[in-house]
Scaffold this active site. Structure first.
Site, short mmCIF file in Angstrom:
data_model
loop_
_atom_site.label_atom_id
_atom_site.label_comp_id
_atom_site.label_asym_id
_atom_site.label_seq_id
_atom_site.Cartn_x
_atom_site.Cartn_y
_atom_site.Cartn_z
N HIS A 148 0.70 -1.24 0.04
CA HIS A 148 0.13 -0.01 0.14
C HIS A 148 0.86 1.07 -0.16
CE1 HIS A 148 0.37 -0.04 4.64
NE2 HIS A 148 0.46 1.10 4.23
N ASP B 223 -0.55 -7.49 1.32
CA ASP B 223 0.11 -6.33 1.48
C ASP B 223 1.79 -6.07 1.63
OD1 ASP B 223 0.41 -3.67 1.61
OD2 ASP B 223 -0.38 -3.30 3.79
N SER C 122 4.08 2.42 8.49
CA SER C 122 3.71 1.44 7.41
C SER C 122 4.70 1.01 6.58
CB SER C 122 2.65 2.00 6.72
OG SER C 122 1.36 1.80 7.04
#
Length: 439
Positions: free
Chosen positions: A249, A294, A390
């Site tokens: 992402h 992901d 992230s």
């Protein structure tokens, strides 16, 4: 109010006449004994000062090799990330610790690291680095003889778990540069500046209640993934001298590798090392709506040189399993409050793995956790990854060798009760990583 000084009058006190004592002299013997005592005290004092000031401890490094005849070679011994190599290395390192910790003196033996297990007609050959601390006035050759004597005595006692050929044992003093180069050939090792191993939202946007990193090299695989002109976007993890692991992402808005740079070090500004990105590989089955798969890879245009402060983490074997409540660490430059700014200094937090059965409860994530995901944090909240973390690593310490087990992926807000962080489970994608990188 100030206090006035007290006034003294000489006449207020009676004059005392002291009787003068008759002058006395020591005889020569007593005088000589007194002098000798003073000299002895001074000598002891100088000795103590010399011990602590002049004879500071120094690190000594040795490369040892020997043949083990009680082990048959397996092909996976040649793969350092394999379970077979890891388990056998730990057995040998524990054996070396037992041999030298009992006989080298308190704190003299520091650590050992198996560098290579290679085949031999009689079994296997072991190449291992040994680290000791001795006074700086000691010599490498004298310590070498001490180590050899200790090792031979242990072989004669025959209380070791492995059968070692005594004639095969060799020991060579090496300098710190050679030692670092050897250890850099292994993954997941953290080193201090003194060359001692260090004994631990679903958008792009996500360490709350963590602390700033203590020193350079504490998390040497951590990288900052930055979009040119927009700054830090995500974390990433160095898994070789050219490949990084991150979250898919992170590249949702921009997949052009020429628009990205990667930096290393404990601060974003100034960076310790900077590299351009040459290739981006996103998992073919990544689904943004469910956060499944992901995971992504980024390849650098120029390789990095491994050092105490830039190092690769180990990739786990696909069979590695972590039970619930296993201690793991998450690191990153993300915000410390929900929707807060990125931090310039790297932060770390200790969290615990949480079983998928717990994470899939209705009051937690209500069935959203798939086999490719891993929950970590605390059910009471307070400690978590957050915006800007992230793509960064969740790492596990297995006997001072660090493995990446998770990639910061998603979560509901930051550090809320019953909403732990959700990570991409790296073991699930071990074959995918190998197919793209050869690692």
């Amino acid at each position: 109010m100030m206090y006035a000084p007290v006034e003294f009058s000489q006449t207020a006190y009676p004059r005392i006449e002291y009787q003068r004592r008759q002058q006395q002299f020591w005889d020569p013997i007593r005088l000589a004994l007194f002098t000798l005592a003073i000299v002895a005290i001074v000598g002891i004092t100088i000795g103590i000062v010399t011990h602590f000031v002049v004879e500071d401890d120094k690190s000594f490094y040795y490369l040892a090799s020997f043949q083990v005849t009680s082990i048959k070679y397996r092909e996976n011994y040649g793969i350092r990330s394999s379970r077979e190599f890891i388990e056998r290395s730990h057995q040998i390192e524990r054996m070396m610790s037992r041999i030298f910790r009992r006989s080298s003196g308190v704190g003299r033996f520091i650590k050992s690291h198996v560098i290579k297990i290679s085949p031999d007609e009689q079994g296997v050959n072991i190449l291992i680095v040994l680290m000791f601390r001795y006074p700086s006035t000691d010599s490498a050759e004298r310590i070498k003889k001490r180590i050899e004597r200790t090792f031979y005595q242990s072989l004669k006692i025959k209380q070791l778990p492995l059968t070692i050929s005594m004639p095969s044992f060799s020991l060579t003093p090496i300098d710190s540069k050679k030692m670092r180069n050897l250890l850099n050939s292994r993954c997941g090792i953290r080193m201090s500046s003194s060359n001692i191993p260090l004994p631990a939202s679903s958008s792009t946007e996500r360490i709350v209640q963590g602390r700033e990193t203590a020193m350079e090299g504490e998390w040497p695989w951590q990288a900052s993934l930055q979009l040119i002109g927009a700054g830090h976007q995500c974390g990433a993890t160095l898994i070789s001298n050219t490949w990084l692991l991150t979250a898919a992402h992170c590249f949702w808005k921009n997949r052009d590798p020429t628009k990205w740079i990667v930096t290393f070090g404990t601060t974003i500004t100034p960076p310790l090392v900077k590299r351009s990105v040459g290739k981006i590989i996103i998992h073919e089955e990544y689904h943004r709506d469910t956060n499944e798969n992901d995971i992504a890879l980024a390849q650098l245009t120029t390789r990095v040189e491994f050092s105490n402060v830039v190092q690769r983490v180990c990739l786990p074997d696909s069979s590695m399993k972590l039970p619930p409540k296993t201690s793991v660490f998450v690191t990153g430059f993300g915000s410390i409050v929900d929707d807060g700014p990125t931090q310039n200094k790297l932060r770390q937090a200790r969290v615990e793995t949480i079983g998928s059965d717990v994470c899939n409860r209705k009051d937690v994530y209500d069935g959203l956790i798939t086999p490719g995901m891993l929950c970590a944090g605390f059910m009471e909240g307070k400690i978590d990854a957050c915006k800007g973390d992230s793509g960064g690593p969740l790492v596990y310490d297995n006997r001072d060798i660090w493995y990446i087990v998770g990639i910061v992926s998603w979560g509901q807000s930051c550090a809320l009760p019953n909403k732990p962080g959700v990570y991409t489970r790296v073991t699930k994608y071990r074959d995918w990583i190998a197919s793209k990188t050869g690692l």
